[in-house]
Design an enzyme around this catalytic site. Structure first.
Site, PDB file in Angstrom:
ATOM      1  N   THR A  20      -1.491 -24.465  32.984  1.00  0.00           N
ATOM      2  CA  THR A  20      -2.587 -24.810  32.075  1.00  0.00           C
ATOM      3  C   THR A  20      -2.802 -26.314  32.138  1.00  0.00           C
ATOM      4  O   THR A  20      -1.891 -27.065  32.502  1.00  0.00           O
ATOM      5  CB  THR A  20      -2.250 -24.434  30.619  1.00  0.00           C
ATOM      6  OG1 THR A  20      -1.057 -25.146  30.273  1.00  0.00           O
ATOM      7  CG2 THR A  20      -2.007 -22.951  30.460  1.00  0.00           C
ATOM      8  N   GLU A  70      -4.412 -18.257  30.771  1.00  0.00           N
ATOM      9  CA  GLU A  70      -3.535 -17.181  30.312  1.00  0.00           C
ATOM     10  C   GLU A  70      -4.177 -15.796  30.436  1.00  0.00           C
ATOM     11  O   GLU A  70      -3.518 -14.786  30.255  1.00  0.00           O
ATOM     12  CB  GLU A  70      -3.139 -17.410  28.839  1.00  0.00           C
ATOM     13  CG  GLU A  70      -2.189 -18.583  28.607  1.00  0.00           C
ATOM     14  CD  GLU A  70      -2.905 -19.913  28.433  1.00  0.00           C
ATOM     15  OE1 GLU A  70      -4.069 -20.048  28.870  1.00  0.00           O
ATOM     16  OE2 GLU A  70      -2.289 -20.831  27.851  1.00  0.00           O
ATOM     17  N   LYS A 129     -11.720 -29.431   8.866  1.00  0.00           N
ATOM     18  CA  LYS A 129     -11.475 -28.785   7.577  1.00  0.00           C
ATOM     19  C   LYS A 129     -11.899 -29.735   6.467  1.00  0.00           C
ATOM     20  O   LYS A 129     -11.182 -30.638   6.099  1.00  0.00           O
ATOM     21  CB  LYS A 129     -10.006 -28.385   7.449  1.00  0.00           C
ATOM     22  CG  LYS A 129      -9.671 -27.245   8.406  1.00  0.00           C
ATOM     23  CD  LYS A 129      -8.181 -27.055   8.596  1.00  0.00           C
ATOM     24  CE  LYS A 129      -7.939 -26.191   9.812  1.00  0.00           C
ATOM     25  NZ  LYS A 129      -7.004 -26.750  10.777  1.00  0.00           N
ATOM     26  N   TRP A 133     -14.266 -24.711   6.725  1.00  0.00           N
ATOM     27  CA  TRP A 133     -14.246 -25.068   8.146  1.00  0.00           C
ATOM     28  C   TRP A 133     -15.639 -25.413   8.651  1.00  0.00           C
ATOM     29  O   TRP A 133     -16.620 -24.734   8.330  1.00  0.00           O
ATOM     30  CB  TRP A 133     -13.699 -23.906   8.980  1.00  0.00           C
ATOM     31  CG  TRP A 133     -12.221 -23.703   8.850  1.00  0.00           C
ATOM     32  CD1 TRP A 133     -11.409 -24.284   7.932  1.00  0.00           C
ATOM     33  CD2 TRP A 133     -11.402 -22.846   9.645  1.00  0.00           C
ATOM     34  NE1 TRP A 133     -10.116 -23.852   8.118  1.00  0.00           N
ATOM     35  CE2 TRP A 133     -10.085 -22.968   9.154  1.00  0.00           C
ATOM     36  CE3 TRP A 133     -11.633 -22.005  10.735  1.00  0.00           C
ATOM     37  CZ2 TRP A 133      -9.017 -22.264   9.714  1.00  0.00           C
ATOM     38  CZ3 TRP A 133     -10.579 -21.311  11.285  1.00  0.00           C
ATOM     39  CH2 TRP A 133      -9.273 -21.444  10.780  1.00  0.00           C
TER      40      TRP A 133
END
Ligand code: AMP
Length: 545
Positions: free
Chosen positions: A189, A334, A443, A448
């Site tokens: 990654t 992934e 936040k 959010w």
């Protein structure tokens, strides 16, 4: 009772055998480092991959060993893609755009015995050679004898020329069969936080992913397709396209290091490419070239975009100015990488032009084989109403269960879900839309705010070339959005007019408190915004004022 059907392991070599036997004359075209065009067929790829196995054996490679590559999209790289897993070794593609220390770390972590390296990376390999000398015994330059670059290795390491060692080898190898769960490929990654981590694919996961991505509602690749992966073969197997092209018999067109707008347009037209895949940055470069040169893409019908959110402007420009659909896909290393694809359902048939444009911004619905859900902070599943957003979880046979070197299952929740680290909504039709990386969500006062939504709106302003929204600490609201913008060439940005474009598009409390004009924004090695570095620099911005 078991079924009475043939049980054949899903071998990557059988993808290539199928291509050679049933699509033998199918073309593989490559732009080389020297900017020449190399052409051969799937039949040749198969024969040369068998020859390459003999080379690997001479270099001491055995089943389970890692064979590293530092290479662009090209035919020699493709041969490593098939030869290494074909003999039960592992093709480990390394991202050469990473910092040299990270490249050395990855090579050592994977314990690559051999590295196959493009001429472009001669100085990179010279730089890292002393750090990888305990692991890597041979470096093979992917070129011919006449074009061997200057490379200095550490004592104990051997330098070889690909074409020379291939010429000296036999192609009498016979592809073996073994357990389909055997590891086939390794990809790290990009590591925006902490060290890169390895994802280890298997023959089985690769086969199933390949089957899925060729389906009509995903990449829809077929024998008559001419496929150009701009996405590098070192970035999650070029999204599976080298396997998908072989399995379907499609022509594969590999651009090498030539990925600027002008080179891509020339190659696409010359090679009659109808399908291509890559990240939004590449499509922005291509769009800019088409607009300034007046050149048209004469054969391209579909462009798949993924890796980061496609700005609405990009989708609209290709659709309205060039009649080409930019189709949105989402995935991650992934996930091999494909998780979702935005192909319409019957419900989207009657959408107005504007609503259809809005809908194309979504990252899409789950590929067959993948399940997904969104959950709140307590792990409770959230409704599919297109409004509620939460952590995106996935499961499926081509989703990682652990990182390389870790215990199987160690990345999963107790009930087998993989937490993607993305925050998303899912609508009633099952279309998912990424609103953020979980680390990037803002936040504010316990609610959010989506940074991607705010960025997409900012880049719709004609003076803005690129935008990043980050969470900056705030004395009253904990966090508030801060907008950083880069001006388009020859333009000057007036912050007030940028804020004005938000009018009516988001709730007032979502509006960035401030707009900061910057000369450029930092990116990761795979072209994503590097928000960690922006946060380090700007997180106290509202505390200082
Ligand atoms: P990588 O493993 O480098 O391919 O990065 C995977 C991450 O890229 C995902 O977890 C997302 O955060 C992001 N990503 C991939 N595709 C998209 C997309 N179409 N829109 C927004 N973000 C995306």
């Amino acid at each position: 009772m078991f079924g009475l059907m043939q049980s054949q392991g899903l071998m990557i070599s059988s993808i290539l055998k199928h291509a050679a036997r049933h699509h033998g004359s199918g073309e593989v075209v490559s732009r080389t480092h020297e900017n020449t065009t190399h052409r051969y067929t799937w039949r040749d790829v198969e024969a040369r991959s068998r020859r390459l196995v003999r080379v690997l054996q001479k270099l001491g490679i055995e089943a389970g060993d890692r064979v590293g590559t530092l290479a662009w999209n090209g035919y020699r790289h493709l041969e490593v893609y098939y030869a290494a897993p074909g003999m039960a070794a592992i093709c480990h593609t390394i991202n050469p755009r990473l910092h040299p220390d990270d490249v050395a770390y990855i090579v050592n972590h994977a314990a690559d015995k051999v590295l196959f390296v493009d001429s472009s990376f001669a100085s990179l390999i010279t730089t890292i050679a002393p750090k990888i000398a305990d692991t890597v015994k041979t470096v093979v330059m992917l070129t011919d004898a006449d074009n061997m670059p200057e490379v200095t290795l550490a004592p104990g390491m051997t330098l070889a020329c690909y074409d020379q060692i291939m010429d000296a080898a036999d192609d009498d190898y016979v592809w073996p069969t073994f357990d389909e769960n055997t590891a086939s490929a390794l990809c790290y990654t990009s590591g925006t936080t902490g060290r890169p981590r390895g994802v280890l694919y298997s023959h089985r996961s690769t086969w199933l992913h390949t089957y899925a991505i060729t389906m009509p509602d995903l990449m829809g690749i077929r024998a008559t397709s001419r496929v150009l992966p701009v996405v590098p073969m070192f970035h999650v197997n070029a999204w599976g396209s080298p396997y998908a092209a072989a399995l379907t018999g499609a022509a594969l067109v590999l651009p090498g290091r030539h990925m600027d707008g002008a080179s891509l347009a020339t190659l696409m037209n010359a090679e009659r490419v109808d399908f291509t895949a890559g990240v939004p940055t590449v499509w922005l470069g291509l769009l800019q070239h088409l607009r300034t040169s007046g050149e048209k893409l004469t054969t391209v019908k579909r462009i798949v975009t993924g890796g980061s959110a496609a700005p609405p402007l990009l989708i609209e420009a290709f659709r309205d100015e060039y009649g080409i659909m930019l189709e949105h896909a989402w995935g991650m290393t992934e996930l091999s990488p494909l998780g979702t694809f935005n192909a319409p359902k019957t419900g989207q048939a009657g959408l107005s032009r504007d609503a259809a444009g809005q809908h194309m911004l979504k990252q899409g619905r789950a590929a067959p084989g993948i399940d997904m859900k969104i959950v709140d902070g307590d792990g409770k599943e959230l409704p599919w109403d297109g409004v509620a957003f939460g952590d995106l979880m996935v499961k499926g046979p081509w989703v990682a269960s652990a990182y390389y070197g870790d215990e199987p299952g160690s990345t999963l929740t107790a009930d087998g879900w993989f937490a993607t680290g993305d925050v998303a909504t899912i609508d009633a039709d099952g279309f998912m839309e990424i609103t953020d990386r979980s680390k990037d969500v803002i936040k504010s006062g316990g609610e959010w705010i989506s940074s991607i939504t705010l960025e997409n709106i900012a880049v719709s302003h004609p003076d803005v070339a690129e935008a990043a929204v980050i969470a900056a600490l705030h004395p009253k609201w904990d966090e508030r959005p801060l907008l950083l913008v880069v001006a388009a060439p020859g333009r000057t940005i007036d912050p007030a007019s940028v804020l004005a474009v938000y009018e009516g598009k988001v709730a007032k409390w979502w509006l960035p408190d401030e707009v900061v004009v910057v000369p450029e924004l930092p990116h990761t090695a795979t072209g994503k915004l590097l928000k960690t570095s922006l946060r380090t620099q700007y997180k106290d911005h509202y505390l200082k004022v």
